[in-house]
Scaffold this active site. Structure first.
Site, PDB file in Angstrom:
ATOM      1  N   ASP A 147       0.856  -1.191   0.000  1.00  0.00           N
ATOM      2  CA  ASP A 147       0.000   0.000   0.000  1.00  0.00           C
ATOM      3  C   ASP A 147       0.889   1.237   0.000  1.00  0.00           C
ATOM      4  O   ASP A 147       1.689   1.439   0.922  1.00  0.00           O
ATOM      5  CB  ASP A 147      -0.898  -0.020   1.242  1.00  0.00           C
ATOM      6  N   ASP A 196      -2.912   2.412  -6.058  1.00  0.00           N
ATOM      7  CA  ASP A 196      -1.885   2.498  -5.017  1.00  0.00           C
ATOM      8  C   ASP A 196      -1.811   1.296  -4.086  1.00  0.00           C
ATOM      9  O   ASP A 196      -1.096   1.348  -3.082  1.00  0.00           O
ATOM     10  CB  ASP A 196      -2.073   3.777  -4.195  1.00  0.00           C
ATOM     11  N   GLU A 197      -2.512   0.220  -4.377  1.00  0.00           N
ATOM     12  CA  GLU A 197      -2.376  -0.961  -3.526  1.00  0.00           C
ATOM     13  C   GLU A 197      -2.659  -2.228  -4.312  1.00  0.00           C
ATOM     14  O   GLU A 197      -3.391  -2.223  -5.296  1.00  0.00           O
ATOM     15  CB  GLU A 197      -3.270  -0.877  -2.290  1.00  0.00           C
TER      16      GLU A 197
END
Length: 353
Positions: free
Chosen positions: A10, A105-106
């Site tokens: 993350d 983003d993860e």
């Protein structure tokens, strides 16, 4: 069966991190990425300096500025974020083909069969973090665990810029101390209901047998029983594709009429915009929809081809859906069906109206 090794990666305040990287003058100051306050914008993300003032994602920009008058708000640069995301995923692919992106983003990585570093998931996670820092000049946090549920919790355990590992022999003890609010799928309403039953952590949850939990929570009771024991059999799917993206809220007190339901729409739509900004460019927004669950647990969903994704369109759909039951409402949801472009690229301006 081989013990699974799952990593959840993350990025730390991803959009804000890219902005601070590209404009060092922003570093160390309260910063948010989102829409302008004078156009009823919403915060997509913010750095930790802004969070210290209480600024949060999905908050209106106007409210954020009241909490932090010195807050700098910059418009999202989705092209830059997508490019950075591609670079990060290229790094992931050096270690495994089993990558499940959750957003820009993860992502989850299944490194169970990876030969890198002698098969050490911990060392793989360390190396990923090192390479992202060196190549992109941003930080990521990572969690390593035997399943997705625990890996996601672990990645948040030492944020920002942290790594936390839960080994198979640590699972039982680690999970026993978790508050039920940490369990995947447990929101405020379910956590409150568990609390009223005297269940505040997983150790207390384990005292309930599966059948009793099913009686209280329906099919989700089985899921609660498993999570309380650290069990999560979900696989990492590198070909999983979203069908829709949505936001739902269950209300502690039933909404008595249509007017009270309509009053909740703006907040739901602001959160939906924030979530939509996090999907990758291989999707295009399609038909909008609303979901209404009435106090007697009957529910209806209404979607409309050709409708806009503005407040007025959702108000019209919600009115039609509410009139199907005309009863007090316990849950409202808004969403958008997604069209799979399979790698197509389209800029989505979601923060400005």
């Amino acid at each position: 069966m081989t013990q699974r090794k799952i990593i959840h990666v993350d990025c730390d305040c991803f959009y804000a991190a890219i902005e601070m990287r590209d404009d060092p003058s922003l570093a160390g100051k309260p910063l948010a990425v989102g829409g302008s306050a004078d156009r009823r914008g919403v915060i997509a993300t913010c750095n930790y300096e802004a969070r210290a003032y209480g600024v949060r994602s999905a908050m209106s920009s106007g409210h954020a500025l009241k909490l932090c008058p010195d807050l700098t708000i910059v418009k999202p640069r989705m092209d830059a974020y997508r490019e950075a995301s591609k670079e990060i995923h290229t790094i992931f692919s050096d270690y495994t083909d089993l990558i499940e992106p959750l957003s820009l983003d993860e992502a989850y990585l299944d490194v169970s069969d990876s030969a890198h570093f002698g098969g050490s998931a911990t060392r793989i996670a360390q190396d990923i973090r090192r390479r992202v820092s060196n190549q992109l000049h941003i930080t990521v946090s990572a969690g390593v665990a035997p399943n997705k549920f625990l890996a996601k919790i672990a990645s948040d355990w030492r944020k920002p810029n942290g790594l936390f590992v839960i080994t198979p022999d640590q699972v039982e003890e680690f999970v026993s101390g978790l508050p039920v609010s940490k369990l995947h799928g447990v929101g405020k309403v379910t956590a409150d209901k568990l609390g009223k039953l005297g269940i505040n952590d997983c150790l207390q949850l384990r005292e309930w047998d599966k059948l009793a939990l099913v009686r209280e929570f329906g099919s989700f009771g089985e899921r609660l029983w498993s999570l309380a024991r650290g069990i999560d059999e979900r696989l990492v799917h590198n070909d999983s594709r979203r069908q829709s993206i949505s936001v739902e809220n269950t209300y502690d007190v039933d909404l008595p009429d249509l007017r009270s339901c309509l009053d909740k729409l703006p907040e739901l739509l602001e959160t939906l915009k924030t979530r939509m900004a996090r999907i990758d460019s291989s999707y295009r927004p399609g038909k909008p929809f609303v979901k209404v669950k009435f106090h007697d647990f009957t529910q209806t969903t209404l979607e409309q081809a050709g409708a806009g994704r503005d407040l007025g369109s959702y108000q019209l759909m919600l009115t039609q859906a509410f009139n199907r039951g005309g009863k007090p409402v316990r849950l409202l949801g808004v969403g958008v069906r997604l069209e799979d472009l399979r790698g197509g690229f389209e800029q989505m301006e979601l923060f400005e109206r």
